[in-house]
Design a protein around this motif. Sequence first.
Motif, PDB file in Angstrom:
ATOM      1  N   ILE A  53     -28.390 -49.101 -12.921  1.00 13.59           N
ATOM      2  CA  ILE A  53     -28.713 -47.763 -12.407  1.00 13.59           C
ATOM      3  C   ILE A  53     -27.539 -47.286 -11.556  1.00 13.59           C
ATOM      4  N   GLY A  54     -27.155 -46.018 -11.709  1.00 12.76           N
ATOM      5  CA  GLY A  54     -25.917 -45.547 -11.081  1.00 12.76           C
ATOM      6  C   GLY A  54     -26.055 -44.873  -9.743  1.00 12.76           C
ATOM      7  N   ALA A  55     -27.294 -44.507  -9.327  1.00 12.57           N
ATOM      8  CA  ALA A  55     -27.438 -43.753  -8.081  1.00 12.57           C
ATOM      9  C   ALA A  55     -28.794 -44.051  -7.433  1.00 12.57           C
ATOM     10  N   PHE A  56     -28.766 -44.102  -6.108  1.00 10.67           N
ATOM     11  CA  PHE A  56     -29.989 -44.406  -5.347  1.00 10.67           C
ATOM     12  C   PHE A  56     -30.063 -43.557  -4.084  1.00 10.67           C
ATOM     13  N   ASN A  57     -31.293 -43.238  -3.696  1.00  9.21           N
ATOM     14  CA  ASN A  57     -31.603 -42.760  -2.351  1.00  9.21           C
ATOM     15  C   ASN A  57     -32.436 -43.857  -1.702  1.00  9.21           C
ATOM     16  N   VAL A  58     -32.010 -44.375  -0.559  1.00 20.33           N
ATOM     17  CA  VAL A  58     -32.731 -45.478   0.075  1.00 20.33           C
ATOM     18  C   VAL A  58     -33.035 -45.133   1.527  1.00 20.33           C
ATOM     19  N   ALA A  59     -34.253 -45.478   1.960  1.00 15.88           N
ATOM     20  CA  ALA A  59     -34.697 -45.126   3.314  1.00 15.88           C
ATOM     21  C   ALA A  59     -35.330 -46.327   4.000  1.00 15.88           C
ATOM     22  N   ASP A  60     -34.976 -46.529   5.268  1.00 17.15           N
ATOM     23  CA  ASP A  60     -35.624 -47.530   6.116  1.00 17.15           C
ATOM     24  C   ASP A  60     -35.112 -47.332   7.541  1.00 17.15           C
ATOM     25  N   PHE A  61     -35.999 -47.506   8.509  1.00 17.61           N
ATOM     26  CA  PHE A  61     -35.616 -47.335   9.915  1.00 17.61           C
ATOM     27  C   PHE A  61     -35.497 -48.661  10.651  1.00 17.61           C
ATOM     28  N   ASP A  62     -35.877 -49.758  10.002  1.00 18.57           N
ATOM     29  CA  ASP A  62     -36.052 -51.036  10.687  1.00 18.57           C
ATOM     30  C   ASP A  62     -34.770 -51.872  10.671  1.00 18.57           C
ATOM     31  N   THR A  63     -34.778 -52.928  11.510  1.00 18.96           N
ATOM     32  CA  THR A  63     -33.682 -53.900  11.538  1.00 18.96           C
ATOM     33  C   THR A  63     -34.218 -55.281  11.159  1.00 18.96           C
ATOM     34  N   PHE A  64     -33.321 -56.160  10.731  1.00 18.85           N
ATOM     35  CA  PHE A  64     -33.738 -57.500  10.328  1.00 18.85           C
ATOM     36  C   PHE A  64     -34.042 -58.379  11.539  1.00 18.85           C
ATOM     37  N   ASP A  65     -35.042 -59.252  11.352  1.00 16.56           N
ATOM     38  CA  ASP A  65     -35.443 -60.204  12.378  1.00 16.56           C
ATOM     39  C   ASP A  65     -35.796 -61.520  11.694  1.00 16.56           C
ATOM     40  N   LEU A  66     -35.983 -62.564  12.488  1.00 22.22           N
ATOM     41  CA  LEU A  66     -36.278 -63.886  11.941  1.00 22.22           C
ATOM     42  C   LEU A  66     -37.559 -63.901  11.110  1.00 22.22           C
ATOM     43  N   VAL A  67     -38.540 -63.085  11.477  1.00 22.98           N
ATOM     44  CA  VAL A  67     -39.814 -63.085  10.746  1.00 22.98           C
ATOM     45  C   VAL A  67     -39.666 -62.567   9.320  1.00 22.98           C
ATOM     46  N   VAL A  80     -29.292 -60.446  11.341  1.00 25.39           N
ATOM     47  CA  VAL A  80     -30.312 -60.251  12.378  1.00 25.39           C
ATOM     48  C   VAL A  80     -29.865 -59.132  13.330  1.00 25.39           C
ATOM     49  N   GLY A  81     -30.763 -58.177  13.530  1.00 25.93           N
ATOM     50  CA  GLY A  81     -30.470 -57.051  14.411  1.00 25.93           C
ATOM     51  C   GLY A  81     -29.789 -55.888  13.722  1.00 25.93           C
ATOM     52  N   ARG A  82     -29.347 -56.078  12.496  1.00 24.84           N
ATOM     53  CA  ARG A  82     -28.678 -54.999  11.761  1.00 24.84           C
ATOM     54  C   ARG A  82     -29.685 -54.152  10.990  1.00 24.84           C
ATOM     55  N   PRO A  83     -29.401 -52.866  10.790  1.00 24.80           N
ATOM     56  CA  PRO A  83     -30.303 -52.000  10.026  1.00 24.80           C
ATOM     57  C   PRO A  83     -30.448 -52.489   8.583  1.00 24.80           C
ATOM     58  N   LYS A  84     -31.672 -52.579   8.138  1.00 18.97           N
ATOM     59  CA  LYS A  84     -31.922 -53.033   6.764  1.00 18.97           C
ATOM     60  C   LYS A  84     -31.253 -52.127   5.742  1.00 18.97           C
ATOM     61  N   VAL A  85     -31.300 -50.825   5.975  1.00 15.01           N
ATOM     62  CA  VAL A  85     -30.745 -49.890   5.005  1.00 15.01           C
ATOM     63  C   VAL A  85     -29.242 -50.101   4.839  1.00 15.01           C
ATOM     64  N   ASP A  86     -28.539 -50.460   5.908  1.00 18.25           N
ATOM     65  CA  ASP A  86     -27.089 -50.696   5.822  1.00 18.25           C
ATOM     66  C   ASP A  86     -26.785 -52.020   5.129  1.00 18.25           C
ATOM     67  N   VAL A  87     -27.522 -53.063   5.482  1.00 22.88           N
ATOM     68  CA  VAL A  87     -27.289 -54.377   4.879  1.00 22.88           C
ATOM     69  C   VAL A  87     -27.526 -54.329   3.378  1.00 22.88           C
ATOM     70  N   LEU A  88     -28.637 -53.731   2.954  1.00 20.13           N
ATOM     71  CA  LEU A  88     -28.951 -53.676   1.525  1.00 20.13           C
ATOM     72  C   LEU A  88     -28.010 -52.739   0.782  1.00 20.13           C
ATOM     73  N   ALA A  89     -27.598 -51.655   1.424  1.00 21.29           N
ATOM     74  CA  ALA A  89     -26.632 -50.756   0.786  1.00 21.29           C
ATOM     75  C   ALA A  89     -25.314 -51.483   0.543  1.00 21.29           C
ATOM     76  N   GLU A  90     -24.877 -52.256   1.521  1.00 22.90           N
ATOM     77  CA  GLU A  90     -23.635 -53.012   1.357  1.00 22.90           C
ATOM     78  C   GLU A  90     -23.751 -54.037   0.231  1.00 22.90           C
ATOM     79  N   MET A  91     -24.901 -54.689   0.140  1.00 24.08           N
ATOM     80  CA  MET A  91     -25.111 -55.679  -0.923  1.00 24.08           C
ATOM     81  C   MET A  91     -25.103 -55.006  -2.294  1.00 24.08           C
ATOM     82  N   ALA A  92     -25.760 -53.847  -2.399  1.00 21.36           N
ATOM     83  CA  ALA A  92     -25.786 -53.131  -3.673  1.00 21.36           C
ATOM     84  C   ALA A  92     -24.395 -52.639  -4.061  1.00 21.36           C
ATOM     85  N   LEU A  93     -23.646 -52.142  -3.081  1.00 18.76           N
ATOM     86  CA  LEU A  93     -22.285 -51.674  -3.356  1.00 18.76           C
ATOM     87  C   LEU A  93     -21.347 -52.825  -3.700  1.00 18.76           C
TER      88      LEU A  93
END
Length: 296
Positions: A53-67, A80-93
């Motif tokens: 898939i070539g394009a995504f819109n992704v939304a999340d306000f939360d950060t990663f934690d141990l749980v 840990v402590g980083r925004p989920k939307v940024d971490v997953l965007a970086e992984m996808a990119l």
Amino acid sequence: MVEKLFDYDAAFARNIGWVTTGEQSVLRGKRIAIAGMGGVGGVHLLTLARLGIGAFNVADFDTFDLVNFNRQAGAMMSSVGRPKVDVLAEMALDINPDLDLRRFPGGLSDANLDEFLKDVDLYVDGLDFFSFGIRRATFAACHRLGIPAVTAAPLGMGTAVLAFLPGQMSFEEYFCLEGCDEEEMSIRFLLGLSPGMLQRSYLADPSRVNLGERRGPSTIIACQLCAGATAAESLKILLGRGKVLAAPWGYQFDAYRNRMVRTWRPGGNRNPLQRLGLWIARKQLRRMREQGAGRG
């Protein structure tokens, strides 16, 4: 060492055979919106990125934690402590540097819902189970705009899948959540997703389930199965081939029990079988609450 340049055709060549080269090109031109980058949303993004898939819109306000470590893609000590939307965007990119990826780091809300669904070919639900308000608003908007939508719930060690297609039964018509308090919405959402409740028979510690406190157990097994099932439904919808079981049809697959059931509930939660199931579920929940109070 010479850096190897990214090549889309080479990166996704092994998809060819299950899809044609022409279909792979179609997938490259599609945009999918995913709300929630947690247990299912994050693995949805990575799976669909590997589908090409070539394009995504992704939304999340939360950060990663141990749980989050037991189930969420991207949950690591380094995140840990980083925004989920940024971490997953970086992984996808990192999978596809050419992705057109729009981030909504404040999460999804009524204020940005129209922008989130702009130019979208498909919506994939990755919201937290208890996010009923924004989930209902998002599915209602998809229904109004003619955007197909898929939700896959991680239940026990399996998944329950429902698709809502343009011109067919809507999310609200199926789940009937209007006028319900949160506990009742939780019961209706759960039973609507999984009328067969295949996961119920092997719940090892019922005390870990508390709808009133918005908590329940989870597994990576279920999240991974959700992503595979959703990707298959997404492929069929986006390419227009293969049968899609749209609501009031759905299905649940449970890997622990080695079982799959197709469900058909005309009228959704208004169906007589569903109404009986809801009555039983309320009774069981009341009993569990009373037992918990007795232990206290």
